[in-house]
Design an enzyme around this catalytic site. Structure first.
Site, short mmCIF file in Angstrom:
data_model
loop_
_atom_site.label_atom_id
_atom_site.label_comp_id
_atom_site.label_asym_id
_atom_site.label_seq_id
_atom_site.Cartn_x
_atom_site.Cartn_y
_atom_site.Cartn_z
N ASP A 27 0.85 -1.19 0.00
CA ASP A 27 0.00 0.00 0.00
C ASP A 27 0.89 1.24 0.00
O ASP A 27 2.13 1.13 0.03
CB ASP A 27 -0.97 -0.04 1.18
CG ASP A 27 -0.27 -0.08 2.52
OD1 ASP A 27 0.96 0.15 2.57
OD2 ASP A 27 -0.93 -0.35 3.52
N ASP A 36 -7.58 -7.53 -0.01
CA ASP A 36 -6.67 -7.79 1.11
C ASP A 36 -7.45 -7.53 2.39
O ASP A 36 -8.34 -6.67 2.41
CB ASP A 36 -5.46 -6.85 1.10
CG ASP A 36 -5.82 -5.47 1.59
OD1 ASP A 36 -6.44 -4.72 0.84
OD2 ASP A 36 -5.52 -5.15 2.77
N GLY A 72 -0.38 5.74 3.21
CA GLY A 72 -1.28 6.81 3.62
C GLY A 72 -2.32 6.36 4.65
O GLY A 72 -2.57 7.07 5.63
#
Lengths: 381, 381
Positions: free
Chosen positions: B97, B272, B100
């Protein structure tokens, strides 16, 4: 007191080399190659290891703690579920201790009497009585292949009077344990335990006493409880000559790889210890070249494995940098990997010793192993 | 803004059935069969699972968290050690990822600006700046097969003005992320992320915006953050028609098996979620017949496995009584077994869906799966 068949010998000594021995102990759940290291599955589980990986690492037999299991989930429940081997899915040989040692170390308000120990459960405070008869009953319910007599273990240093009293009580409890075990089916075993602290004379008297009573195998208890290694080895040397050569010998609660090598050299066949898994949880690996503390920053950038020549995948393939990161981050996988790495090292050491004794090369093996440990870990890059 | 080769398509759609799709995504570290569930290895490790067991359970691709890894052991260190796949020993496809989301949920004193987010590390309080350019740099250093654009995710419910501001900022950050990614070698991918909260109009605008920018694949972010499932599914339905059919679609941070089935039915390819491992640590199993809470006393004497017809050994062979005991005793092995049981169930579900879509029987599969879940667990004995 003994029924003839109840003392049938299930141990086959295949070779000796100096004091060291190798053999096979046949249990109802399979064969144990000796010298044997028994990882400790306290409450019916190894900490951080699947049973499948314990087996893959070369483990023949595991230890279960009677004290924990009798309190939770209870021996009666495990019996109804088919015994400890089936309950856990391990399905291999298991030895259970008598519960006495954990009563001393874990429970509150314990009181040792001639008849039994009474204590409060560390889980829910319930008052529980553990007698030699109840200990054997619990171990039979668990279905352990090898049960241990109930004994009283004294922490060292201790007064001679305390050691002597506990030693004599243990002999009487050994007789009662044996009587309680006589109805066990053929193939299941009961081991006696020599006590006597750090007093050679008491150790000899205890050894003679348990051999007089007669058991399937003989253990040395009450060591690795605070005394120097030299004292432990001296006590082994006092006891072993009094034990029959054709029966297995078990040194309880020991120890480091060095302790094992030295004890095997003095005629010991079996061991159990929490050290490989406990040290693994604390970031310490046992390797061919001694102990390695993965918490140390020297490993942070080191792509090398713990031992590139190991035949255990995690020891050979996982980088020190990754292990360091896992340990520093508190990731469960760090404890899992180091626990299996350590168990695999212990079993690798046992396999090496068994092989060396078979070939009559134990003295060489002993020297090489010690000199590797003394060489120490590879240098930082 | 895009280099032609940087948008090469590595996704091959092999079959569709209604809205459901199946295909293959080729990454530098191997092929990912879709629909794909990506277990979350936050700090470079799965909680309670060896990487070898993750693979055995049918996992093609895992997720790593940029936020955690950039703070410890740092992206530069992982790069020097050969990348995340080599560092962890997983050696398979990995998606990271942007960092953030965790900045928002884990760090203190964060401040979102046009240029970057600044925050204090939850580990040592260090002040850190994360810009789209730095996020891509970190993900490139980690060597992730699939990097994610930096975005801002707003927790729901939220004001329209906040959602809209974050959505537009995410579009601008997406363009900057893409520019920063242009030097990546061929084969590596960057996915854009549609934001827009629970506002259909903003979701559509966001979807059109990221497609205009152009990415290797498209994600839907900012869902499963507190809204009802119906809202999540409605937002998927708003976004999907705007995404190109030939590119993979990834629903971030989702979800339960039911969420996955419904999202796949609406055209999603990748997921996920920490749920299978987190629930495993809390004593809850996902099974063919719904969720089972192993902490419940009904399992204490139950010798039956979770699902005797499962092809995953722990699901098929380990008794409920043993799992209950491990969970009640706080034994690590309980969390380890339930985590692998849950991951294996998720991957089994994905495999079943891939097979059904290939055969054109997804509608039947959907009905059977739902009716099994609704049937619920076997009755107590």
């Amino acid at each position: 007191m003994s029924l003839a068949n109840s003392l049938a010998n299930h141990f086959e000594l295949s070779a000796t080399d100096g004091g060291a021995r190798t053999g096979r102990l046949t249990t109802p759940h399979g064969v144990v190659r000796t010298p044997a290291f028994m990882p400790v599955g306290t409450a019916g589980a190894m900490k951080g290891l699947h049973w499948r990986d314990l087996r893959a690492a070369g483990t023949d037999i595991a230890l279960g703690n009677t004290y924990h299991l009798m309190l939770r989930p209870t021996a009666e429940r495990i019996a109804a579920l088919g015994g400890l081997q089936k309950f856990t899915g391990w399905n291999g040989p298991m030895l259970t201790d008598s519960g006495g040692f954990q009563v001393m170390s874990l429970s509150d308000l314990r009181k040792v009497g001639e008849h039994a120990v009474t204590f409060r459960s560390h889980i829910d405070g319930t008052k529980v009585e553990l007698s030699p008869e109840r200990s054997i009953e619990v171990q039979r319910l668990l279905g352990s292949d090898i049960a241990m007599q109930m004994d009283e273990c004294v922490r060292l240093p201790a007064e001679r009077a305390d050691i002597e009293r506990a030693m004599h009580l243990s002999l009487r409890w050994g007789e009662r344990s044996k009587r309680a075990f006589e109805s066990a089916p053929a193939g299941y075993m009961l081991f006696g335990i020599a006590q006597g602290g750090d007093m050679p004379e008491l150790r000899r008297a205890s050894a003679r006493g348990i051999v007089d009573t007669g058991f399937h195998g003989y253990a040395i208890g009450g060591l690795a409880v605070g005394e120097p290694q030299a004292v432990m080895l001296a006590m082994i040397e006092e006891v072993v000559p009094h034990l029959p050569a054709d029966r297995p010998r078990y040194l309880m609660g020991v120890g480091t790889p060095d302790d094992l090598l030295e004890a095997i050299r003095r005629g010991i066949d079996m061991f159990d210890c929490v050290l490989p898994t406990r040290n693994g949880r604390h970031g310490v690996a046992f390797t061919r070249f001694g102990q390695v503390n993965l918490r140390n920053a020297r490993h942070a950038d080191d792509p090398r494995p713990l031992d590139e020549d190991s035949d255990w995948p995690a020891t050979r393939d996982v980088s020190r940098a990754y292990l360091h990161h896992l340990v520093k981050s508190g990731e469960t996988l760090g404890a899992m990997l180091l626990s299996e790495i350590n168990i695999a090292y212990y079993q690798h050491l046992m396999a090496g010793i068994r092989d060396a004794v078979s070939r009559g090369t134990f003295a060489d093996f002993y020297e090489t192993t010690r000199s590797n440990w003394e060489r120490g870990d590879i240098l930082p890059r």
